[in-house]
Structures are given as structure tokens and as C-alpha cells.
Design an enzyme around this catalytic site. Structure first.
Site, PDB file in Angstrom:
ATOM      1  N   LYS A 138       0.697  -1.398   0.000  1.00 16.32           N
ATOM      2  CA  LYS A 138       0.000   0.088  -0.029  1.00 16.32           C
ATOM      3  C   LYS A 138       0.772   1.310   0.167  1.00 16.32           C
ATOM      4  O   LYS A 138       0.324   2.430  -0.365  1.00 16.32           O
ATOM      5  CB  LYS A 138      -1.002   0.118   1.141  1.00 16.32           C
ATOM      6  CG  LYS A 138      -1.984  -1.073   0.975  1.00 16.32           C
ATOM      7  CD  LYS A 138      -3.107  -1.115   1.978  1.00 16.32           C
ATOM      8  CE  LYS A 138      -4.142  -2.104   1.737  1.00 16.32           C
ATOM      9  NZ  LYS A 138      -3.787  -3.398   2.037  1.00 16.32           N
TER      10      LYS A 138
HETATM   11  C1  LIG Z   1      -4.542  -4.381   1.947  1.00 17.89           C
HETATM   12  C2  LIG Z   1      -3.810  -5.785   1.638  1.00 17.89           C
HETATM   13  C3  LIG Z   1      -4.392  -6.638   0.804  1.00 17.89           C
HETATM   14  C4  LIG Z   1      -5.454  -6.717   0.098  1.00 17.89           C
HETATM   15  O1  LIG Z   1      -5.244  -5.457  -1.061  1.00 17.89           O
HETATM   16  P1  LIG Z   1      -6.737  -5.193  -1.561  1.00 17.89           P
HETATM   17  O2  LIG Z   1      -6.146  -4.117  -2.742  1.00 17.89           O
HETATM   18  O3  LIG Z   1      -7.678  -4.408  -0.720  1.00 17.89           O
HETATM   19  O4  LIG Z   1      -7.603  -6.199  -2.335  1.00 17.89           O
HETATM   20  C5  LIG Z   1      -3.198  -7.858   0.734  1.00 17.89           C
HETATM   21  N1  LIG Z   1      -2.326  -7.857   1.609  1.00 17.89           N
HETATM   22  C6  LIG Z   1      -2.059  -7.041   2.369  1.00 17.89           C
HETATM   23  C7  LIG Z   1      -0.590  -7.298   3.211  1.00 17.89           C
HETATM   24  C8  LIG Z   1      -2.620  -5.892   2.349  1.00 17.89           C
HETATM   25  O5  LIG Z   1      -2.151  -4.877   3.078  1.00 17.89           O
END
Ligand SMILES: *Cc1c(COP(=O)(O)O)cnc(C)c1O
Length: 429
Positions: free
Chosen positions: A107
Site C-alpha cells: 500500500k
Molecule cells: C490491503 C492488503 C491486501 C489486500 O489488497 P486489496 O487491494 O484491498 O485487495 C493484501 N495484503 C496486504 C498485506 C494488504 O495490506
């Protein structure tokens, strides 16, 4: 380039307006009016290009009316200042390591790009960035915005449902960052944030913006690394498969966007834990949201994934077209732990629980189909320390930057699962 609302009741907007607003007035999500196909030459040169160079070509068609090319280039260089390596784990299976950014989760990519876009667009009036997090979004957004002038960040997170390290990463920063600890689940936090955007009084008095994966400036940059991974893949003679551990489906949607822009991907795998609303839809065409269930891959504990509407938009609401591109998979915690332990014993490669879910889907798909696969390793295993150490029965080395967070003191404001309390807080702080 214009962006329209998936609910189709609001006027279309510029990139700038879509980024500042986050969510359209009619509660819909912004979606690009057209999706360009990138030139053949771009794809031929991918293995020669750096990540920021790729990003510039991908972002330009969407952002160039609001950010001149030179500024966009600078912004992308600042955003993408860490490695995203592709590692071979075993035959035909690679991990795309998206966890080398400041908070050690994928993210960071979206949050850093969005923070810089908002900073670039911010006028005289202070912007309040509201964000609900199931764990990693909060820290990525908070760190992306830390110290950015004219922006305050308010993070809502479910009490007791995020890991120690995750919590410390957004409750210890101070400065322009505030954390609200909600007595509820992630879905409650998400609902309260959506409600805040619909509240007239709040929106008159404040410049609210969203930083969840619903913001188009979070979504777009997540497509950059699909091209970059493809460029790094040495053997392209077999069909290319991407497996995406998913919760809110922003990461997967970004991959689908890359395919629509010409990236030659055979199949995307929607890999989920027991919160399997989307895999179930892919299996039988019935979409049934429900409350989320707690799992060891907690950043994917989402019962009502926001980006599903964008996935549908991308396929013109056609179930057949969507299922031609995406296959769904779902795994229990026991299966996830087993895969994590087994791969570690066999190859010495340590996955985190989210990456392990992606690995499982890829393995299952490749058992029946030809291809070479990439699963997205979305977080560093040390972010889920207790869980991972219990599974491998060994200590996990904590990167120094993560360790530093653990020694700091947590500051949060406790909040009932009630929109009124959130509104009061926003108006009076
Ligand atoms: C947010 C997150 C996900 C999921 O991603 P999305 O875009 O919400 O589907 C998977 N793994 C980790 C470690 C995350 O922080």
C-alpha cells in the site's frame, strides 16, 4: 481524461477533482472515461525500463491534463524510490516483493502517489484525509502524508483487530496524523467514512478527502508494478498468470486495468481467505456481501469489497467476460499456515500470510493449467510477527525500520461504533 462515477448520477470530473473528492457525490467510485491501449513498442521495451519510467507512460494518459509531464515525472520518482524485485521461489512460481517501501506493505505505492498528488493539488484550504484501515492502509497513508503541509490525516481502525506492528505504525507518528480506535469491525470503519462523505454539514465545513483504495490516485499506481514484473520475467514463452491476494480488490483491479491497456496476461487469480465474496461470485454469479470474518491474513478480512463495482465496470457488467479473465480461490487459515511453513522448509523463502494465500491460488491453478506465475507478496513477514513465528517455529528477523516503531508509544482516540461520534470529533478537532 475525464472520470465518471460508477453510480452514473454525478457529473464527470477531471483527474484533479477525482483525487481531491475521493468518492463521487452520488457515492459511486471514480472510473476513467476511456482506457487507452499503450503502444507495442512500450511493451517490447519493458525489460529495459526502470519502474518510474514505466510509471510515467502508464500514468500520463490519465493525469497529463492536470499535472504537466515534468511534474508528473518528479512526483513518480519521489513515489517509487524503493525496489520492487521479482524473486523466483520455485519452478514457474515467482514472488513480486511489494514490501520494500517505508511501511513494508504494497500500500506504500498507492499511498505515496496519492499523498503527492493531493499535496500537488492542495490549495489554501486544509484537506482532511479520512481513511479506514484493516491494518496496512493506515500506516501506508499516515507515512505517505507525514509532515505534508495543508493536510491532516484521520485514521479509523477496528480495536483489537490489527497487529502490534501495524498499530504502532500509525499511532506513534503524531504531527498531522490522528488515529481513531473504533469499537467495531473494519466494515464499520469503512461505513463511517463513507457516511462522512455524504454528510452535508461536514462537507460544507471541511475539505474531506478519502485515502482508501477507493481513491483513484491509490488505484492507478498499483498497476505500474504489473508491467515492471512482466518486464523482469525472463521466460515469457508460457502464458503469464498473476495471483493477487485480495481484500478490497484494489490491487487486482489495477492489474486488470494493466491488461486492458495491453499487458499480455493470460489469467488473474483472485486469491482470498475465508472472506470469499468475490471468488463465490466468480464461481456461481451470485454476489452476496456479508460481515467479515477474522483470519491470519487480516488485511484481507473484508466482507464488502469496495472495488468490486470497478471490476464490474471494467467488464461492462458481463459475468462471462469477467470470468474469462479472472479465476477465484479461497483458503482457510490452516491451509495458509501449511503453505507458509512448507515453502519455508523446502526453499527457505519466507512468505507472509497474505502472500501465502496468493501462492496457494497460483499452485492450484498451475496444477491444471500451463503457465508461468507471479504471486504478489503484499507485506513483509515481520509485519505479522507472532503469526509467522508460530507457524515456522522460529524467530523472524525484524527489519530495523520496523523495530523502531515498536519502541514508540501508542496514541489513539477511542470511538464508539457510531457516526455521530466521528462527526463530532471531526468538527471539534
Ligand atoms: C490491503 C492488503 C491486501 C489486500 O489488497 P486489496 O487491494 O484491498 O485487495 C493484501 N495484503 C496486504 C498485506 C494488504 O495490506
Amino acid at each position: 481524461m475525464y472520470f465518471y462515477s460508477t453510480n452514473k448520477k454525478s457529473n464527470k470530473t477531471s483527474f484533479k477533482e477525482a483525487v481531491i473528492k475521493g468518492l463521487a457525490d452520488d457515492k459511486g467510485l471514480f472510473f476513467p472515461e476511456s482506457i487507452p491501449v499503450l503502444p507495442e513498442k512500450f511493451f517490447q521495451n519493458l525489460d529495459q525500463m526502470s519502474l518510474p519510467e514505466i510509471a510515467l507512460e502508464v500514468a500520463k494518459p490519465f493525469a497529463k491534463d492536470d499535472i504537466p509531464e515534468k511534474d508528473l515525472e518528479n512526483l513518480l520518482n519521489e513515489t517509487l524510490n524503493f525496489e520492487i524485485p521479482l524473486r523466483r521461489v520455485e519452478e514457474d512460481i515467482h514472488a513480486l516483493e511489494l514490501f520494500h517501501g517505508p511501511t513494508r506493505a504494497f500500500k506504500d505505492v498507492g499511498a505515496r502517489f496519492m499523498a503527492r498528488c493531493l499535496g500537488y493539488f492542495s490549495g489554501e484550504k486544509e484537506v482532511t484525509v479520512l481513511v479506514a484501515t484493516s491494518g496496512d492502509t493506515g500506516s501506508a497513508v499516515a507515512n505517505g502524508f507525514l509532515g505534508v503541509e495543508g493536510v491532516r490525516v484521520v485514521i479509523l481502525y477496528p480495536e483489537g483487530k490489527v497487529s502490534d506492528i501495524q498499530e504502532k505504525q500509525f499511532t506513534t507518528l503524531g504531527n498531522n496524523i490522528t488515529a481513531l480506535e473504533v469499537k467495531g469491525a473494519f466494515d464499520d470503519c469503512q461505513r463511517m467514512v463513507k457516511q462522512a462523505f455524504m454528510d452535508q454539514e461536514l462537507n460544507q465545513k471541511q475539505n474531506l478527502s478519502s485515502a482508501n483504495s477507493i481513491n483513484i490516485a491509490r488505484l492507478l499506481p498499483q498497476s505500474f508494478y504489473y508491467y515492471y514484473a512482466y518486464g523482469q520475467l525472463k521466460d515469457k514463452s508460457k502464458p503469464v498468470i498473476f495471483s493477487v491476494p485480495s481484500g478490497n480488490y484494489g490491487n487486482l483491479t489495477a492489474g486488470l486495468l494493466a491488461k486492458r491497456m495491453g499487458l499480455p496476461v493470460q489469467q488473474f487469480l483472485a486469491a482470498s481467505n475465508l472472506n470469499s465474496v468475490v471468488p463465490e461470485f466468480l464461481a456461481d454469479g451470485v454476489y452476496q456481501e456479508r460481515p467479515s470474518i477474522a483470519t491470519i491474513s487480516n488485511a484481507m478480512d473484508v466482507g464488502a469489497p469496495s472495488n468490486f463495482v470497478r471490476m464490474q465496470e471494467l467488464y461492462g457488467q458481463s459475468y462471462d467476460r469477467m470470468t474469462a479473465d479472472i479465476s477465484g480461490f479461497s483458503y482457510t487459515d490452516a491451509q495458509t499456515s501449511e503453505a507458509l511453513a512448507k515453502i519455508y522448509q523446502r526453499t527457505n523463502y519466507l512468505m507472509d500470510p497474505h502472500g501465502a494465500v496468493g501462492y496457494l491460488a497460483l499452485k492450484e491453478y498451475l496444477a491444471k493449467n500451463e503457465g508461468t506465475g507471479i504471486f504478489l507478496e503484499t507485506a513483509h513477514p515481520a509485519k505479522f510477527l507472532e503469526t509467522v513465528e508460530e507457524i515456522i517455529e522460529k524467530e523472524v528477523e525484524i527489519p530495523e525500520d520496523l523495530n523502531e516503531f515498536l519502541t514508540k508509544e501508542k496514541h489513539s482516540v477511542s470511538l464508539a461504533n457510531d457516526f455521530g461520534e466521528l462527526k463530532d470529533f471531526l468538527l471539534n478537532n
